[in-house]
Design a protein around this motif. Structure first.
Motif, short mmCIF file in Angstrom:
data_model
loop_
_atom_site.label_atom_id
_atom_site.label_comp_id
_atom_site.label_asym_id
_atom_site.label_seq_id
_atom_site.Cartn_x
_atom_site.Cartn_y
_atom_site.Cartn_z
N ASN A 106 45.65 45.76 23.06
CA ASN A 106 44.63 45.35 23.15
C ASN A 106 44.17 43.70 24.88
N ASP A 107 45.64 43.45 24.60
CA ASP A 107 45.52 43.20 26.25
C ASP A 107 45.60 43.84 26.78
N ALA A 108 45.88 44.73 26.89
CA ALA A 108 45.37 46.01 28.57
C ALA A 108 43.46 46.32 28.19
N MET A 109 43.75 46.70 27.05
CA MET A 109 41.97 46.77 26.79
C MET A 109 41.12 45.18 27.00
N THR A 110 41.68 44.06 27.35
CA THR A 110 40.80 43.34 27.74
C THR A 110 41.02 43.29 28.71
N ALA A 111 42.03 42.95 29.78
CA ALA A 111 42.46 43.00 31.00
C ALA A 111 41.36 44.50 31.93
N SER A 112 41.08 45.59 31.36
CA SER A 112 40.63 46.44 31.39
C SER A 112 38.93 46.29 31.54
N ASP B 152 30.85 36.91 47.39
CA ASP B 152 30.74 36.83 45.82
C ASP B 152 31.78 38.86 45.69
N ALA B 153 31.99 39.75 46.34
CA ALA B 153 32.03 40.76 46.69
C ALA B 153 33.29 40.46 46.48
N LYS B 154 33.65 39.73 48.25
CA LYS B 154 35.30 39.93 48.06
C LYS B 154 36.01 38.99 46.80
N GLN B 155 35.45 38.11 46.45
CA GLN B 155 36.21 37.11 45.01
C GLN B 155 35.86 37.96 44.05
N SER B 156 34.71 38.89 43.66
CA SER B 156 34.50 39.80 42.21
C SER B 156 35.80 41.08 42.56
N ALA B 157 36.22 41.22 44.17
CA ALA B 157 37.54 43.07 43.79
C ALA B 157 39.21 41.31 43.82
N LEU B 158 39.08 40.40 44.25
CA LEU B 158 40.14 39.74 43.78
C LEU B 158 40.50 40.04 42.14
N ASP B 159 38.96 39.17 41.64
CA ASP B 159 39.07 39.53 39.90
C ASP B 159 39.54 40.43 39.13
N ALA B 160 39.36 41.86 39.87
CA ALA B 160 39.76 43.02 39.66
C ALA B 160 40.80 43.45 40.10
N GLN B 161 41.55 42.67 41.27
CA GLN B 161 42.65 42.82 41.24
C GLN B 161 43.49 42.67 40.12
N ASP B 162 43.29 41.33 39.94
CA ASP B 162 44.07 40.50 39.31
C ASP B 162 44.26 41.24 37.54
N ALA B 163 43.25 41.43 37.23
CA ALA B 163 42.84 42.44 35.71
C ALA B 163 43.66 42.94 35.88
N ALA B 164 43.64 44.08 36.91
CA ALA B 164 44.59 45.47 36.77
C ALA B 164 46.28 45.10 37.37
N LYS C 219 47.43 41.87 34.98
CA LYS C 219 47.73 41.90 33.79
C LYS C 219 47.42 43.73 32.96
N ALA C 220 46.97 44.90 33.58
CA ALA C 220 46.67 45.72 32.18
C ALA C 220 47.90 46.54 32.58
N ARG C 221 48.24 45.88 33.73
CA ARG C 221 49.78 47.12 34.21
C ARG C 221 50.61 46.45 33.98
N ARG C 222 51.00 45.20 33.78
CA ARG C 222 51.86 44.41 32.71
C ARG C 222 51.94 44.36 31.39
N ARG D 28 45.56 52.66 34.21
CA ARG D 28 44.97 52.95 35.22
C ARG D 28 43.69 53.24 35.12
N ALA D 29 42.57 53.08 34.22
CA ALA D 29 41.24 53.03 34.62
C ALA D 29 40.77 51.51 35.75
N ALA D 30 42.03 50.38 35.29
CA ALA D 30 41.42 49.02 35.35
C ALA D 30 41.96 49.07 36.87
N ARG D 31 42.90 49.80 37.18
CA ARG D 31 43.94 50.52 38.68
C ARG D 31 42.62 50.89 39.45
N GLN D 32 41.66 51.89 39.10
CA GLN D 32 40.72 52.76 39.75
C GLN D 32 39.15 51.25 39.56
#
Length: 249
Positions: free
Chosen positions: A148-154, A101-113, A115-118, A62-66
């Protein structure tokens, strides 16, 4: 008499052996029962651990999604600010780079979110196995690994969001930058002169990353037209050495 004594001793030995055997069996039975009882709390604890880790993984997801949503908002703000136009040509180039840079970082955050959900889903699956399966200890271990995987992704999502917000702020600063440079609307006309001015690497390298991109090179029509020739290693960027070895034709 001697034979009677021998028979008595033999009977006594058999009775003593029988008592020792019974005592040993009783001790083994008690130990087995104790071991079985000791395993009950272990299984219960494993189930409890699996439930706890699954809940923690869900919280990280949930934190990663936010964070991903925040990063996306920052990227959209950066793009909108960039599109408003900058006061200077240098500011426009910097805004272009920082908004990217902002766009790419947003994509990185989305990808991490994602992974956290999975990972959270994997933790929930492990929890279900721990509660209803025959090996709650193994399931609890799987739930911990998923957590641990969820924490890393978050954590990655948080870092990416911080970068996106910083890039959005830098975009706003770049748009408002008022330097001695020519206004961005008049810069292309200034570059239309017959004789191309000397290329200033530091002036073109707007985001200070040590190279000149095609976007940054767009202030120079001659360099833009001859970019592929100047880019001797064909990496899509011009180093200071490559630019120093290039001359307008």
């Amino acid at each position: 008499m001697q034979q009677h004594a021998k028979r008595s001793n033999h009977s006594f030995s058999k009775r003593a052996f029988s008592k020792r055997t019974l005592l040993a069996l009783a001790m083994l039975t008690a130990l087995s029962a104790g071991s079985a009882q000791a395993q009950v709390p272990s299984k219960v604890q494993a189930k409890h651990d699996a439930i706890e880790k699954a809940e923690m993984a869900a919280a990280e997801a949930r934190a990663a999604r936010q964070d991903a949503q925040t990063a996306q908002a920052a990227a959209q703000a950066a793009a909108a600010t960039r599109d408003e136009g900058a006061l200077t040509a240098r500011g426009a180039l910097t805004a272009e780079a920082t908004a990217y840079d902002a766009k790419q970082s947003a994509l990185d955050a989305q990808d991490a979110a994602i992974k956290a959900r999975r990972a959270a889903e994997a933790a929930r699956s492990a929890q279900a196995s721990a509660v209803s399966g025959n090996n709650p200890t193994g399931a609890a271990i799987e739930a911990r690994a998923a957590m641990n995987d969820a924490m890393t992704a978050s954590s990655i999502a948080t870092d990416a969001t911080t970068t996106a917000q910083a890039a959005a702020s830098a975009t706003a600063d770049a748009v408002q930058h008022t330097g001695a440079a020519t206004n961005v609307q008049t810069m292309p006309r200034a570059m239309d002169a017959t004789i191309e001015p000397r290329i200033d690497f530091s002036a073109l390298d707007a985001n200070r990353d040590g190279s000149v991109s095609r976007v940054e090179a767009s202030l120079s029509p001659a360099l833009t037209a001859d970019f592929a020739t100047a880019d001797r290693d064909a990496d899509g960027r011009l180093s200071q050495r490559e630019l120093a070895g290039w001359a307008p034709r």
